[in-house]
Design a protein around this motif. Structure first.
Motif, PDB file in Angstrom:
ATOM      1  N   THR A  62       0.833  -1.212   0.000  1.00  0.00           N
ATOM      2  CA  THR A  62       0.000   0.000   0.000  1.00  0.00           C
ATOM      3  C   THR A  62       0.859   1.249   0.000  1.00  0.00           C
ATOM      4  N   LEU A  65       2.370   1.671  -3.452  1.00  0.00           N
ATOM      5  CA  LEU A  65       1.311   2.097  -4.368  1.00  0.00           C
ATOM      6  C   LEU A  65       0.953   3.564  -4.136  1.00  0.00           C
ATOM      7  N   TRP A  81      -3.481   2.504 -14.820  1.00  0.00           N
ATOM      8  CA  TRP A  81      -3.999   1.157 -15.015  1.00  0.00           C
ATOM      9  C   TRP A  81      -2.907   0.127 -14.775  1.00  0.00           C
ATOM     10  N   CYS A  82      -3.349  -1.120 -14.580  1.00  0.00           N
ATOM     11  CA  CYS A  82      -2.389  -2.209 -14.381  1.00  0.00           C
ATOM     12  C   CYS A  82      -3.046  -3.540 -14.701  1.00  0.00           C
ATOM     13  N   ALA A  84      -3.442  -6.573 -12.766  1.00  0.00           N
ATOM     14  CA  ALA A  84      -3.322  -6.956 -11.357  1.00  0.00           C
ATOM     15  C   ALA A  84      -3.468  -8.463 -11.187  1.00  0.00           C
ATOM     16  N   TYR A  92      -5.664  -3.055  -4.821  1.00  0.00           N
ATOM     17  CA  TYR A  92      -6.006  -2.018  -5.793  1.00  0.00           C
ATOM     18  C   TYR A  92      -7.400  -1.445  -5.538  1.00  0.00           C
ATOM     19  N   GLN A  93      -8.347  -2.285  -5.154  1.00  0.00           N
ATOM     20  CA  GLN A  93      -9.690  -1.789  -4.859  1.00  0.00           C
ATOM     21  C   GLN A  93      -9.669  -0.806  -3.698  1.00  0.00           C
ATOM     22  N   PHE A  97      -9.083   1.668  -7.387  1.00  0.00           N
ATOM     23  CA  PHE A  97      -9.087   1.060  -8.716  1.00  0.00           C
ATOM     24  C   PHE A  97     -10.378   0.258  -8.906  1.00  0.00           C
ATOM     25  N   MET A 115      -7.089  -3.444 -13.870  1.00  0.00           N
ATOM     26  CA  MET A 115      -7.663  -2.523 -12.888  1.00  0.00           C
ATOM     27  C   MET A 115      -7.266  -1.114 -13.318  1.00  0.00           C
ATOM     28  N   TRP A 116      -8.113  -0.137 -13.047  1.00  0.00           N
ATOM     29  CA  TRP A 116      -7.796   1.237 -13.433  1.00  0.00           C
ATOM     30  C   TRP A 116      -8.463   2.229 -12.490  1.00  0.00           C
ATOM     31  N   ARG A 117      -7.953   3.439 -12.512  1.00  0.00           N
ATOM     32  CA  ARG A 117      -8.566   4.548 -11.782  1.00  0.00           C
ATOM     33  C   ARG A 117      -8.086   5.854 -12.383  1.00  0.00           C
TER      34      ARG A 117
END
Length: 128
Positions: A62, A65, A81-82, A84, A92-93, A97, A115-117
């Motif tokens: 964490t 990240l 994005w990745c 995961a 990630y959530q 993400f 996953m993306w955000r």
């Protein structure tokens, strides 16, 4: 790319010097458009996120990240994005993400999910 950033976590003193040389968690972020929007100019890809199995559950992934997200933010933000690994989806959530598409297999590595955000830009000089 000069905008890329690498982050790592390792044991802090008073750990023995040999233990401090062991990297516990790592991650890399670099400018790269997502595969579903190849012409996007503000895309960033998170790669190489990993935490040593014996160090998991301590918040090191964490922390790495968070540093990489801050780097993206200080460099104008954009879509991060990745690919995961499915056992790490919760990491990630928790960082905001969301999943895209179905789970897919990367040979010799295992099941993954995109996953993306969106990362907002922060004013001021670049962080890293």
């Amino acid at each position: 790319d000069p905008r890329a950033a690498h982050a790592a976590a390792w044991p802090a003193p008073p750990a023995p010097a040999v233990d401090r040389a062991v990297v516990l968690a790592v991650g890399v972020v670099l400018p790269e458009a997502p595969p579903w929007e190849a012409n996007r100019l503000d895309g960033w890809r998170l790669r190489g996120m990993a935490t040593r199995e014996t160090a998991r559950g301590r918040g090191l992934g964490t922390a790495v990240l968070d540093l990489l997200i801050a780097h993206v933010s200080s460099h104008g933000g954009g879509l991060l994005w990745c690919n995961a690994r499915t056992p790490a989806l919760h990491l990630y959530q928790r960082a905001g993400f969301v999943p895209r598409g179905e789970v897919f297999e990367i040979p010799e590595i295992g099941p993954h999910r995109i996953m993306w955000r969106t990362v907002p830009a922060t004013p001021g000089p670049p962080f890293l």
